[in-house]
Motif scaffolding. Structure first.
Motif, PDB file in Angstrom:
ATOM      1  N   VAL A  17       0.828  -1.208   0.000  1.00  0.00           N
ATOM      2  CA  VAL A  17       0.000   0.000   0.000  1.00  0.00           C
ATOM      3  C   VAL A  17       0.865   1.261   0.000  1.00  0.00           C
ATOM      4  CG1 VAL A  17      -1.613   1.346   1.398  1.00  0.00           C
ATOM      5  CG2 VAL A  17      -2.008  -1.091   1.040  1.00  0.00           C
ATOM      6  N   LYS A  18       1.960   1.261   0.746  1.00  0.00           N
ATOM      7  CA  LYS A  18       2.856   2.430   0.745  1.00  0.00           C
ATOM      8  C   LYS A  18       3.424   2.678  -0.643  1.00  0.00           C
ATOM      9  CE  LYS A  18       4.373   2.290   5.581  1.00  0.00           C
ATOM     10  NZ  LYS A  18       5.521   2.074   6.503  1.00  0.00           N
ATOM     11  N   ALA A  19       3.827   1.631  -1.323  1.00  0.00           N
ATOM     12  CA  ALA A  19       4.345   1.786  -2.678  1.00  0.00           C
ATOM     13  C   ALA A  19       3.253   2.294  -3.612  1.00  0.00           C
ATOM     14  CB  ALA A  19       4.895   0.450  -3.181  1.00  0.00           C
ATOM     15  N   MET A  39      -1.234  -4.151 -16.447  1.00  0.00           N
ATOM     16  CA  MET A  39       0.147  -4.397 -16.874  1.00  0.00           C
ATOM     17  C   MET A  39       0.686  -5.700 -16.277  1.00  0.00           C
ATOM     18  SD  MET A  39       2.081  -0.708 -17.165  1.00  0.00           S
ATOM     19  CE  MET A  39       1.465   0.062 -15.675  1.00  0.00           C
ATOM     20  N   CYS A  40       0.344  -5.982 -15.016  1.00  0.00           N
ATOM     21  CA  CYS A  40       0.777  -7.250 -14.409  1.00  0.00           C
ATOM     22  C   CYS A  40       0.154  -8.433 -15.139  1.00  0.00           C
ATOM     23  CB  CYS A  40       0.379  -7.284 -12.933  1.00  0.00           C
ATOM     24  SG  CYS A  40       1.306  -6.151 -11.869  1.00  0.00           S
ATOM     25  N   ALA A  41      -1.148  -8.320 -15.440  1.00  0.00           N
ATOM     26  CA  ALA A  41      -1.840  -9.413 -16.119  1.00  0.00           C
ATOM     27  C   ALA A  41      -1.274  -9.626 -17.520  1.00  0.00           C
ATOM     28  CB  ALA A  41      -3.340  -9.118 -16.187  1.00  0.00           C
ATOM     29  N   CYS A  42      -1.012  -8.544 -18.224  1.00  0.00           N
ATOM     30  CA  CYS A  42      -0.436  -8.660 -19.573  1.00  0.00           C
ATOM     31  C   CYS A  42       0.950  -9.302 -19.524  1.00  0.00           C
ATOM     32  CB  CYS A  42      -0.348  -7.283 -20.230  1.00  0.00           C
ATOM     33  SG  CYS A  42      -1.931  -6.612 -20.784  1.00  0.00           S
ATOM     34  N   SER A  43       1.731  -8.961 -18.524  1.00  0.00           N
ATOM     35  CA  SER A  43       3.065  -9.552 -18.379  1.00  0.00           C
ATOM     36  C   SER A  43       2.990 -11.066 -18.206  1.00  0.00           C
ATOM     37  CB  SER A  43       3.796  -8.930 -17.183  1.00  0.00           C
ATOM     38  OG  SER A  43       3.977  -7.543 -17.370  1.00  0.00           O
ATOM     39  N   ILE A  44       2.027 -11.512 -17.413  1.00  0.00           N
ATOM     40  CA  ILE A  44       1.864 -12.956 -17.202  1.00  0.00           C
ATOM     41  C   ILE A  44       1.357 -13.628 -18.475  1.00  0.00           C
ATOM     42  CG2 ILE A  44       0.590 -14.711 -15.923  1.00  0.00           C
ATOM     43  CD1 ILE A  44       0.493 -12.732 -13.560  1.00  0.00           C
ATOM     44  N   GLU A  69      10.001   6.398 -15.703  1.00  0.00           N
ATOM     45  CA  GLU A  69      10.815   5.205 -15.488  1.00  0.00           C
ATOM     46  C   GLU A  69      10.823   4.813 -14.013  1.00  0.00           C
ATOM     47  OE1 GLU A  69      15.433   3.705 -16.191  1.00  0.00           O
ATOM     48  OE2 GLU A  69      14.698   5.530 -17.163  1.00  0.00           O
ATOM     49  N   ALA A  70      10.897   5.819 -13.144  1.00  0.00           N
ATOM     50  CA  ALA A  70      10.898   5.537 -11.702  1.00  0.00           C
ATOM     51  C   ALA A  70       9.565   4.933 -11.264  1.00  0.00           C
ATOM     52  CB  ALA A  70      11.180   6.812 -10.917  1.00  0.00           C
ATOM     53  N   GLU A  71       8.464   5.442 -11.798  1.00  0.00           N
ATOM     54  CA  GLU A  71       7.149   4.906 -11.449  1.00  0.00           C
ATOM     55  C   GLU A  71       6.984   3.469 -11.956  1.00  0.00           C
ATOM     56  OE1 GLU A  71       4.507   9.050 -11.370  1.00  0.00           O
ATOM     57  OE2 GLU A  71       4.844   7.990 -13.269  1.00  0.00           O
ATOM     58  N   MET A  72       7.508   3.210 -13.160  1.00  0.00           N
ATOM     59  CA  MET A  72       7.438   1.846 -13.687  1.00  0.00           C
ATOM     60  C   MET A  72       8.258   0.894 -12.828  1.00  0.00           C
ATOM     61  SD  MET A  72       5.386   1.563 -16.192  1.00  0.00           S
ATOM     62  CE  MET A  72       5.917  -0.085 -16.659  1.00  0.00           C
ATOM     63  N   GLN A  73       9.379   1.363 -12.300  1.00  0.00           N
ATOM     64  CA  GLN A  73      10.190   0.531 -11.430  1.00  0.00           C
ATOM     65  C   GLN A  73       9.431   0.212 -10.143  1.00  0.00           C
ATOM     66  OE1 GLN A  73      14.108   2.054 -10.644  1.00  0.00           O
ATOM     67  NE2 GLN A  73      14.552   0.498  -9.076  1.00  0.00           N
ATOM     68  N   THR A  74       8.730   1.220  -9.608  1.00  0.00           N
ATOM     69  CA  THR A  74       7.928   0.996  -8.403  1.00  0.00           C
ATOM     70  C   THR A  74       6.836  -0.030  -8.661  1.00  0.00           C
ATOM     71  OG1 THR A  74       8.343   3.253  -7.617  1.00  0.00           O
ATOM     72  CG2 THR A  74       6.439   2.098  -6.693  1.00  0.00           C
ATOM     73  N   MET A  75       6.191   0.054  -9.827  1.00  0.00           N
ATOM     74  CA  MET A  75       5.148  -0.916 -10.169  1.00  0.00           C
ATOM     75  C   MET A  75       5.717  -2.329 -10.275  1.00  0.00           C
ATOM     76  SD  MET A  75       2.637   0.991 -12.894  1.00  0.00           S
ATOM     77  CE  MET A  75       1.457   2.225 -12.333  1.00  0.00           C
ATOM     78  N   MET A  81       6.307  -7.782  -4.738  1.00  0.00           N
ATOM     79  CA  MET A  81       5.746  -7.922  -3.389  1.00  0.00           C
ATOM     80  C   MET A  81       4.566  -8.888  -3.377  1.00  0.00           C
ATOM     81  SD  MET A  81       5.735  -3.934  -2.214  1.00  0.00           S
ATOM     82  CE  MET A  81       7.178  -2.892  -2.454  1.00  0.00           C
ATOM     83  N   VAL A  82       3.729  -8.822  -4.418  1.00  0.00           N
ATOM     84  CA  VAL A  82       2.578  -9.727  -4.510  1.00  0.00           C
ATOM     85  C   VAL A  82       3.051 -11.168  -4.642  1.00  0.00           C
ATOM     86  CG1 VAL A  82       0.573 -10.372  -5.898  1.00  0.00           C
ATOM     87  CG2 VAL A  82       1.078  -7.959  -5.504  1.00  0.00           C
ATOM     88  N   VAL A  83       4.051 -11.380  -5.499  1.00  0.00           N
ATOM     89  CA  VAL A  83       4.603 -12.723  -5.685  1.00  0.00           C
ATOM     90  C   VAL A  83       5.138 -13.268  -4.361  1.00  0.00           C
ATOM     91  CG1 VAL A  83       6.401 -14.076  -6.831  1.00  0.00           C
ATOM     92  CG2 VAL A  83       5.163 -12.315  -8.108  1.00  0.00           C
ATOM     93  N   ALA A  84       5.915 -12.445  -3.649  1.00  0.00           N
ATOM     94  CA  ALA A  84       6.512 -12.887  -2.388  1.00  0.00           C
ATOM     95  C   ALA A  84       5.453 -13.154  -1.330  1.00  0.00           C
ATOM     96  CB  ALA A  84       7.500 -11.836  -1.897  1.00  0.00           C
ATOM     97  N   ALA A  85       4.426 -12.287  -1.274  1.00  0.00           N
ATOM     98  CA  ALA A  85       3.393 -12.441  -0.251  1.00  0.00           C
ATOM     99  C   ALA A  85       2.579 -13.706  -0.463  1.00  0.00           C
ATOM    100  CB  ALA A  85       2.477 -11.216  -0.259  1.00  0.00           C
TER     101      ALA A  85
END
Length: 307
Positions: A17-19, A39-44, A69-75, A81-85
């Protein structure tokens, strides 16, 4: 507005949530969430689905242009984080809980997702002896026609795991939701948990998901179906191959409802008073009177079984 991180539970959700909040300066909260999910769904999807890859890659690149570019890195970090959680605790509706905690459901469509604990109870009460079902049928399918973020299917998969059933090889998950973003949240979670199946984006009441085969392995795809990576695993590939063979055999025999019908009576001979033109017309009229089989696949098995 204060930070929403204090409202969520667990370190993983707070970090995510902070990110997310750090991205909501130039763009609205719903816009950021929806773009990130797509974007996450398209990547998968683009890693496994060659049929839809070109169009979904175009969608992905279009959304990328909105962010620095910085925002894309945060995404990208948020996706990690979702994968790890989910790897640490697969028995949860991570995206659904965050979505509701952030108030995005009310902000978007007045949506309210069933709490995950309720979904766990529903799965435990209705699943029965899943091991016996798998032993008897080879594999089973489960469908949710209003899947939301997929909490019910996730709970079902975890209940299978508690009963020592390998849901990745023994359960086909079929989901449908009218909301594009919410449906893709389900797709992401099912994909990361290794569930085999697909998510259909569409109105279940007006256009329910149907399949070419009677067990729902091969859906009717109008570009609105998102297949999980596990759906392409070899074991499911061969099951689809066998389903196609079965479909071809049935097609060669004719639809089931017509296989045991007596042959239609031959029409009486008619004099050809009008020459070739009238003979052709008589033959066409006779053909129209014969019972016509329905279109291939349009039978009672086309509708997927609801959970």
């Amino acid at each position: 507005m204060g930070s929403d991180a204090r409202l969520v539970r667990g370190a993983a959700q707070k970090e995510l949530v902070k990110a997310f909040e750090s991205l909501c300066g130039r763009h609205g909260r719903w816009e950021v969430w929806a773009d990130w999910i797509v974007m996450c769904a398209c990547s998968i999807s683009n890693a496994v689905d060659r049929v839809h890859r070109e169009k979904r890659e175009e969608t992905y690149l279009t959304l990328c242009k909105k962010y620095t570019e910085a925002e894309m890195q945060t995404m990208g970090e948020m996706f990690g984080m979702v994968v790890a959680a989910l790897d640490e605790n697969p028995d949860q509706d991570l995206l659904g809980e965050i979505f509701m905690t952030l108030g995005l459901g009310n902000e978007h469509n007045g949506q309210f997702f069933t709490p995950y604990d309720v979904c766990r109870a529903m799965s435990a009460l209705t699943i029965g002896d899943i091991a016996a079902q798998v032993e008897r049928q080879g594999w089973v399918s489960v469908a949710d026609p209003a899947c939301g973020a997929g909490a019910l299917l996730v709970a079902f998969a975890n209940e299978c795991r508690r009963q020592k059933v390998n849901y990745q090889q023994s359960v086909l998950c079929v989901a449908q939701d009218i909301d594009f973003t919410v449906g893709l949240m389900c797709y992401i979670q099912l994909s990361l948990l290794g569930c085999a199946g697909y998510v259909v984006i569409g109105d279940t009441l007006a256009h329910p998901s149907t399949a070419h085969d009677r067990r729902g392995l091969i859906p009717r795809d109008e570009g609105n179906v998102w297949y999980t990576p596990m759906y392409f695993h070899a074991i499911w590939h061969w099951r689809r191959a066998l389903a196609r063979v079965d479909m071809m055999c049935k097609a060669s025999q004719g639809p089931e409802e017509h296989q045991n019908l007596p042959a239609p009576e031959e029409p009486p001979e008619r004099p050809c008073k009008g020459g070739n033109g009238e003979s052709r017309k008589n033959a066409e009229d006779d053909l129209k009177r014969r019972p016509q089989p329905p279109d291939f696949g349009a039978n009672e098995y086309g509708q997927l079984t609801l959970f």
